[in-house]
Design a protein around this motif. Structure first.
Motif, short mmCIF file in Angstrom:
data_model
loop_
_atom_site.label_atom_id
_atom_site.label_comp_id
_atom_site.label_asym_id
_atom_site.label_seq_id
_atom_site.Cartn_x
_atom_site.Cartn_y
_atom_site.Cartn_z
N LEU A 159 0.85 -1.18 0.00
CA LEU A 159 0.00 0.00 0.00
C LEU A 159 0.89 1.23 0.00
N ASN A 160 0.62 2.17 -0.88
CA ASN A 160 1.26 3.48 -0.88
C ASN A 160 0.14 4.49 -1.03
N THR A 161 -0.19 5.17 0.07
CA THR A 161 -1.38 6.01 0.08
C THR A 161 -1.26 7.28 -0.75
N GLY A 162 -0.02 7.71 -1.02
CA GLY A 162 0.12 9.05 -1.56
C GLY A 162 -0.26 10.04 -0.46
N SER A 163 -0.38 11.28 -0.76
CA SER A 163 -0.66 12.31 0.23
C SER A 163 -2.16 12.32 0.55
N LEU A 164 -2.49 11.97 1.81
CA LEU A 164 -3.89 11.93 2.23
C LEU A 164 -4.11 12.77 3.48
N ASN A 165 -5.36 13.13 3.70
CA ASN A 165 -5.75 13.92 4.87
C ASN A 165 -6.26 12.98 5.96
N PHE A 166 -5.50 12.87 7.06
CA PHE A 166 -5.89 12.02 8.18
C PHE A 166 -6.46 12.82 9.35
N SER A 167 -6.94 14.04 9.09
CA SER A 167 -7.56 14.85 10.14
C SER A 167 -8.79 14.14 10.69
N GLY A 168 -9.00 14.24 11.99
CA GLY A 168 -10.17 13.64 12.61
C GLY A 168 -9.90 12.30 13.24
N TYR A 169 -8.76 11.70 12.95
CA TYR A 169 -8.41 10.42 13.56
C TYR A 169 -7.66 10.64 14.87
N SER A 170 -7.94 9.79 15.85
CA SER A 170 -7.14 9.77 17.08
C SER A 170 -7.21 8.35 17.67
N GLY A 171 -6.29 8.09 18.58
CA GLY A 171 -6.24 6.77 19.20
C GLY A 171 -5.42 5.79 18.38
N PRO A 172 -5.45 4.52 18.76
CA PRO A 172 -4.66 3.50 18.07
C PRO A 172 -5.02 3.39 16.58
N VAL A 173 -3.99 3.24 15.74
CA VAL A 173 -4.15 3.13 14.29
C VAL A 173 -4.41 1.68 13.91
N THR A 174 -5.42 1.44 13.09
CA THR A 174 -5.61 0.13 12.46
C THR A 174 -5.99 0.35 11.01
N VAL A 175 -5.71 -0.67 10.19
CA VAL A 175 -6.11 -0.68 8.79
C VAL A 175 -6.82 -1.99 8.53
N GLU A 176 -8.07 -1.90 8.10
CA GLU A 176 -8.87 -3.09 7.79
C GLU A 176 -8.88 -3.33 6.28
N VAL A 205 1.72 0.48 21.13
CA VAL A 205 0.74 0.69 20.06
C VAL A 205 0.92 2.09 19.50
N VAL A 206 0.88 2.20 18.18
CA VAL A 206 1.04 3.49 17.51
C VAL A 206 -0.32 4.18 17.41
N GLU A 207 -0.34 5.48 17.73
CA GLU A 207 -1.56 6.26 17.64
C GLU A 207 -1.45 7.31 16.54
N TRP A 208 -2.60 7.81 16.11
CA TRP A 208 -2.65 8.82 15.06
C TRP A 208 -2.11 10.16 15.54
N ASP A 209 -1.46 10.87 14.62
CA ASP A 209 -1.20 12.29 14.77
C ASP A 209 -2.11 12.92 13.72
N SER A 210 -3.24 13.46 14.11
CA SER A 210 -4.28 13.91 13.20
C SER A 210 -3.76 15.05 12.32
N VAL A 211 -3.31 14.69 11.12
CA VAL A 211 -2.64 15.64 10.24
C VAL A 211 -3.14 15.51 8.80
N THR A 212 -2.78 16.51 7.99
CA THR A 212 -3.14 16.49 6.58
C THR A 212 -1.91 16.22 5.73
N ASN A 213 -2.16 15.80 4.51
CA ASN A 213 -1.12 15.63 3.49
C ASN A 213 0.03 14.74 3.95
N LYS A 214 -0.29 13.55 4.41
CA LYS A 214 0.72 12.60 4.85
C LYS A 214 0.61 11.31 4.04
#
Length: 142
Positions: A55-72, A123-132
């Motif tokens: 997976l290579n997401t390219g630049s995405l906006n992850f604003s609004g996420y917090s807590g432990p990161v998971t990908v389903e 456990v890794v948590e989100w840093d709610s950021v844009t363009n990552k």
């Protein structure tokens, strides 16, 4: 596609069956998520019981996420009898400060990745950021 080999006394049939395609990564936050969750398209290949997913997401906006990161959404369920680790790189989407010191963790009998910081095994948590950007490669047995 099944393959047969004949020669030197060997007669092997169905040595490996190969399938491949795309998969949809659905990003989740353990504490909060945006109204519309972020998804990205990855690629996978399966030869026999070995699955490689990237997976290579390219630049995405992850604003609004917090807590432990998971990908389903991995395309094939992992083998029940083992756990698997994969490589991860991000340019700051996770709130650990260890952008290249992160493992993707896939437990047995699952299609969901979680993430752990190598240095502290937490456990890794989100840093709610844009363009990552997040890049993941994992090889596992089905």
């Amino acid at each position: 596609t099944a393959t047969s080999f004949v020669g030197d006394g060997a007669n092997l049939t169905n040595v490996a069956t190969q399938t491949s395609g795309t998969w949809t990564a659905d990003f989740r936050g353990g504490t909060s998520e945006p109204g519309t969750r972020v998804t990205a398209t990855g690629y996978w290949n399966r030869i026999g019981n070995n699955v490689i997913a990237t997976l290579n997401t390219g630049s995405l906006n992850f604003s609004g996420y917090s807590g432990p990161v998971t990908v389903e959404g991995l395309p094939v369920t992992s083998n029940t009898n083992a756990d698997f680790l994969g490589a991860v790189h991000t340019d700051g989407a996770f709130g650990t400060g260890f952008n290249d010191g992160i493992d993707a963790y896939l437990p047995g009998n699952s299609t969901t990745l979680s993430f752990k910081a190598q240095e502290v095994s937490s456990v890794v948590e989100w840093d709610s950021v844009t363009n990552k950007n997040i890049i993941i490669t994992i090889s596992y047995f089905a």
